[in-house]
Enzyme design. Structure first.
Site, PDB file in Angstrom:
ATOM      1  N   LEU A 612       0.811  -1.211   0.000  1.00  0.00           N
ATOM      2  CA  LEU A 612       0.000   0.000   0.000  1.00  0.00           C
ATOM      3  C   LEU A 612       0.846   1.263   0.000  1.00  0.00           C
ATOM      4  O   LEU A 612       0.537   2.229  -0.701  1.00  0.00           O
ATOM      5  CB  LEU A 612      -0.934  -0.005   1.221  1.00  0.00           C
ATOM      6  N   GLN A 615       1.997   1.805  -3.462  1.00  0.00           N
ATOM      7  CA  GLN A 615       0.969   2.129  -4.440  1.00  0.00           C
ATOM      8  C   GLN A 615       0.599   3.613  -4.400  1.00  0.00           C
ATOM      9  O   GLN A 615       0.239   4.198  -5.411  1.00  0.00           O
ATOM     10  CB  GLN A 615      -0.289   1.288  -4.177  1.00  0.00           C
ATOM     11  N   CYS A 616       0.669   4.222  -3.238  1.00  0.00           N
ATOM     12  CA  CYS A 616       0.335   5.638  -3.097  1.00  0.00           C
ATOM     13  C   CYS A 616       1.598   6.477  -3.254  1.00  0.00           C
ATOM     14  O   CYS A 616       2.708   6.018  -2.965  1.00  0.00           O
ATOM     15  CB  CYS A 616      -0.288   5.906  -1.729  1.00  0.00           C
ATOM     16  N   THR A 617       1.397   7.716  -3.705  1.00  0.00           N
ATOM     17  CA  THR A 617       2.520   8.646  -3.826  1.00  0.00           C
ATOM     18  C   THR A 617       2.801   9.215  -2.443  1.00  0.00           C
ATOM     19  O   THR A 617       2.136  10.154  -1.994  1.00  0.00           O
ATOM     20  CB  THR A 617       2.183   9.775  -4.808  1.00  0.00           C
ATOM     21  N   VAL A 618       3.769   8.636  -1.774  1.00  0.00           N
ATOM     22  CA  VAL A 618       4.082   9.044  -0.406  1.00  0.00           C
ATOM     23  C   VAL A 618       5.212  10.056  -0.454  1.00  0.00           C
ATOM     24  O   VAL A 618       6.384   9.701  -0.623  1.00  0.00           O
ATOM     25  CB  VAL A 618       4.470   7.822   0.465  1.00  0.00           C
TER      26      VAL A 618
END
Length: 765
Positions: A612, A615-618
């Site tokens: 996760l 998958q997200c632009t952190v």
């Protein structure tokens, strides 16, 4: 007190010496007074000298007031387009220069209007740029001084400004140049301040009028012309105007010419009217060459076009004309024609005729003969007060037009002082394609609008989620409901809500990605063709997607089409901003590399098996806006360079003063500074680095082999690249590079083994 004493007192008072009178005055003056028999009876009815003195003063003042001329002043009338033209001139051309500029004024006789609506000085929308005079109008020479601040407006020496304008008329009368520009007699000056942020215009008109001393007074007022006389005069005047400059049309000489037995009228020139005379029109200059010679005084007319419709009050410009009459013509009695007729209603006489007289007495002249006389002329407002007028243009303007001007205002102000060589049109007219309407795309689009870009197109396949609005400024909570609006559509709508003048559209599509197999060939091909067309139709391509592989195809297409390709990518607290090199006009390799030039492997599926957090632009929230701003500013700098996308990276050189290495501005007069190739930011250390990287001949995206294959085969090349795992690696030469690297590594390991063996078992000699 006997009658002769009253007579003597009356004569003394009415001879303009009343200020010297006292009851004890003992002066030998005339025995006969100016009063007739009835007036003598009136005089003797006063019991004291003081009462008689008061009565005579009041009577004389009223008599002079009745015969004195009152002039109808001009009233300003500005068309709304003039304010817009003045604003554009100030923003685009004058900037900080507040020098006076010429402006064309117009007036006309309006016989149908009430007196308080007459004498209008009109300033049309094209008054700053045109000398064209509409039919039926008379021109006036004007100047406008548009100052930079309201303080400048308030502190302006208005009397000196009026005096300067009047002196131009005075000097022209004295040196004779007034004959070439008679329209100067009706000249005006405008002092103005344009508040371009609030669209308010503060202005004050001055119509300089030279006073005659002593004043001209009406001796008598002859009757108006007959309809037949007016018709003949109007036709003759119209003929005369065809052959004379429009600056002379407002002032002229007219005379009645009667045929004599010695000089009978020429049959060919005989008038078709039944009048016993013929009208002859002449320019003001012709007086000095004998225009009125041999003409009876009652048939001589010094004339001007009179915009006043008052029955007894001529227009304001007559003040200056009368100064000319005295200074140039040396007349102290003159017949004035206040011409108020027009060709359309020439059968209805409107003109006013005045016989004026002014007895020159040097003993009571307040100024020297060659000194400029008293001047008046600042316009009064509707309440009769001497004060400026204010027009709020915002209430008349279309909101969209207001937005257009406001968007450009701050940009154009850069050119006033800070960056006068800045080419704003080069940025404004750049059509921008944003691939990605997420965190980077929304920030970039807002900044592009800040630079005045009018064409922005979004491409994205995602929908707005509840986590987006706080990081992506074009979206809000309602965009997340019911599965979320499509980002591309909603982003384009949001831009138009912010500024209706932007041309923004959105396309929902998935960009074909290297390493992602084709599941629907027809849909993938359609997306390919749409992307290809979009890139062809735009000037600058922004790569703002989440993955490396999604940037591959636009990089290939942009390089093949010779477009400016701008790229930004984010890490947790780092970012890279760069521009891709373009193919030179000679067809050689690009000097600067692209996003993939440092890779030794081709892009592949980077989202497979991601957790996760992957998958997200952190990223830290400040990274995206910082990278976006750098990217847009880099584009602006590229567009200011003479070579545009082919601009070289800046070079380091030693600063002679500091001794440190610094990047050179290229060219030296670039209005925005450096044009770097790459900018790498490190938020943890709050630092940035400028990096330059050359193009790589084995690059998987921009190398000649890849670009040429795309140009030759198009979709078939892309289809093969997406379906054959190692096709791009082999075609670009990266596979060979990898094999050589592996071979070199094996050689290094073998050499190490050999060296070890030699150490263990040395050869015996």
């Amino acid at each position: 007190m006997n009658l002769p004493e009253y007579h003597r007192l009356a004569a003394y008072i009415t001879s303009d010496h009343s200020q010297d009178y006292t009851q004890d005055t003992n002066v030998a003056f005339i025995e006969e007074g100016p009063w007739d028999g009835e007036e003598e009876e009136l005089i003797t009815s006063f019991s004291t000298v003081e009462d008689l003195y008061t009565a005579i003063c009041v009577r004389e003042d009223n008599n002079q007031l009745d015969m004195a001329l009152k002039f109808a002043p001009f009233a300003s009338e500005i068309e709304l387009p003039f304010y817009t033209a003045l604003s554009q001139l100030k923003i685009d051309h004058d900037k900080l220069d507040d020098s006076a500029r010429p402006v064309l004024g117009l007036y006309e006789p309006r016989a149908t209007q009430s007196p308080d609506q007459s004498s209008r000085m009109r300033v049309l929308g094209n008054a700053l740029s045109s000398n064209e005079v509409p039919s039926g109008h008379i021109r006036a020479e004007g100047k406008i001084k548009n100052v930079n601040t309201i303080e400048d407006f308030k502190n302006m020496d208005k009397q000196a400004m009026l005096q300067t304008s009047a002196k131009q008329i005075w000097d022209a009368i004295n040196d004779g140049t007034i004959y070439s520009i008679p329209s100067l007699l009706s000249s005006f000056t405008i002092l103005s301040f344009a508040n371009l942020k609030k669209y308010t215009f503060t202005y004050w008109f001055a119509f300089p009028a030279l006073h005659s001393e002593p004043a001209w007074r009406k001796v008598e007022q002859p009757p108006k012309f007959s309809a037949e006389e007016t018709t003949a005069l109007t036709e003759e005047l119209g003929t005369w105007r065809y052959s004379h400059d429009n600056r002379e049309h407002g002032f002229f000489l007219a005379k009645r010419v009667y045929p004599s037995s010695e000089h009978p009228q020429d049959p060919e020139s005989e008038s078709t009217s039944d009048l016993p005379f013929k009208w002859v029109i002449g320019s003001l200059r012709e007086f000095e060459s004998g225009f009125f010679n041999g003409v009876d005084a009652k048939n001589q007319y010094v004339s001007f076009v009179d915009p006043s419709t008052y029955h007894e009050n001529p227009g304001w410009m007559l003040r200056n004309l009368l100064v000319l009459v005295r200074r140039r013509y040396k007349l102290d009695k003159v017949q004035i024609l206040c011409y108020r007729d027009n060709h359309a209603k020439r059968h209805v006489p409107q003109s006013l005729i005045l016989i004026l007289e002014s007895i020159y007495d040097p003993e009571y002249q307040s100024t020297a003969p060659d000194q400029i006389p008293k001047v008046t002329g600042w316009e009064r407002n509707s309440l009769g007060k001497l004060t400026a007028k204010v027009t709020n243009l915002a209430q008349y303007m279309d909101p969209a037009q207001l937005a257009d001007q406001a968007v450009d205002l701050n940009l154009k102000l850069m050119k006033w002082r800070i960056a006068p060589e800045l080419n704003l049109d080069a940025i404004k007219n750049t059509k921008c394609l944003l691939l990605g309407a997420g965190t980077l795309g929304t920030y970039v689009s807002r900044l592009l609008m800040g630079w005045g870009v009018r064409k922005i197109t979004f491409v994205d396949n995602a929908s707005v989620s509840f986590s987006n609005p706080v990081r992506q400024p074009l979206f809000d909570f309602k965009d997340c409901i019911d599965g979320g609006a499509k980002k591309a559509y909603r982003a384009s709508e949001a831009l138009q809500e912010i500024y209706p003048g932007v041309d923004s559209t959105g396309h929902v599509m998935a960009v074909p990605m290297l390493g992602h197999p084709i599941t629907d060939e027809a849909a993938t091909k359609m997306n390919f063709e749409l992307l290809q067309k979009l890139i062809e139709d735009h000037d600058a391509i922004f790569l703002l997607m989440d993955t490396r592989e999604s940037r591959w195809l636009p990089t290939v297409m942009g390089k093949a089409a010779g477009k400016i390709v701008m790229n930004a990518a984010l890490g947790f607290d780092t970012y890279v901003v760069m521009r891709h090199g373009v193919t030179p006009e000679d067809g050689g390799p690009a000097a600067l590399g692209c996003y993939f030039c440092n890779d030794v492997v081709a892009p592949s599926d980077s989202v497979k098996d991601q957790t996760l957090d992957q998958q997200c632009t952190v990223t830290r929230p400040g990274v995206a806006p910082e990278a976006s701003s750098k990217l847009v500013e880099l584009l602006a700098s590229v567009l200011q360079h003479p070579l545009k996308g082919a601009a070289p990276a800046p070079k380091l050189s030693s600063n002679h003063q500091s001794g440190q290495l610094e990047f050179d501005r290229d060219p030296p007069n670039h209005p925005l500074g450096l044009v770097p190739h790459q900018i790498r930011g490190f938020l943890a250390a709050y630092k940035t680095m400028l990096i330059s990287g050359p193009s790589y001949d084995c690059c998987s995206a921009c190398s000649p082999k890849i670009v040429n294959a795309y140009k030759e085969d198009g979709w078939e090349f892309i289809k093969r690249a997406l379906t054959e795992k190692d096709y791009i690696t082999e075609l670009s030469g990266l596979a060979e590079v990898q094999r050589k690297a592996e071979a070199a590594a094996n050689d290094v390991e073998w050499d190490s083994d050999e060296e070890g063996m030699e150490d263990e078992e040395p050869e015996l000699l």
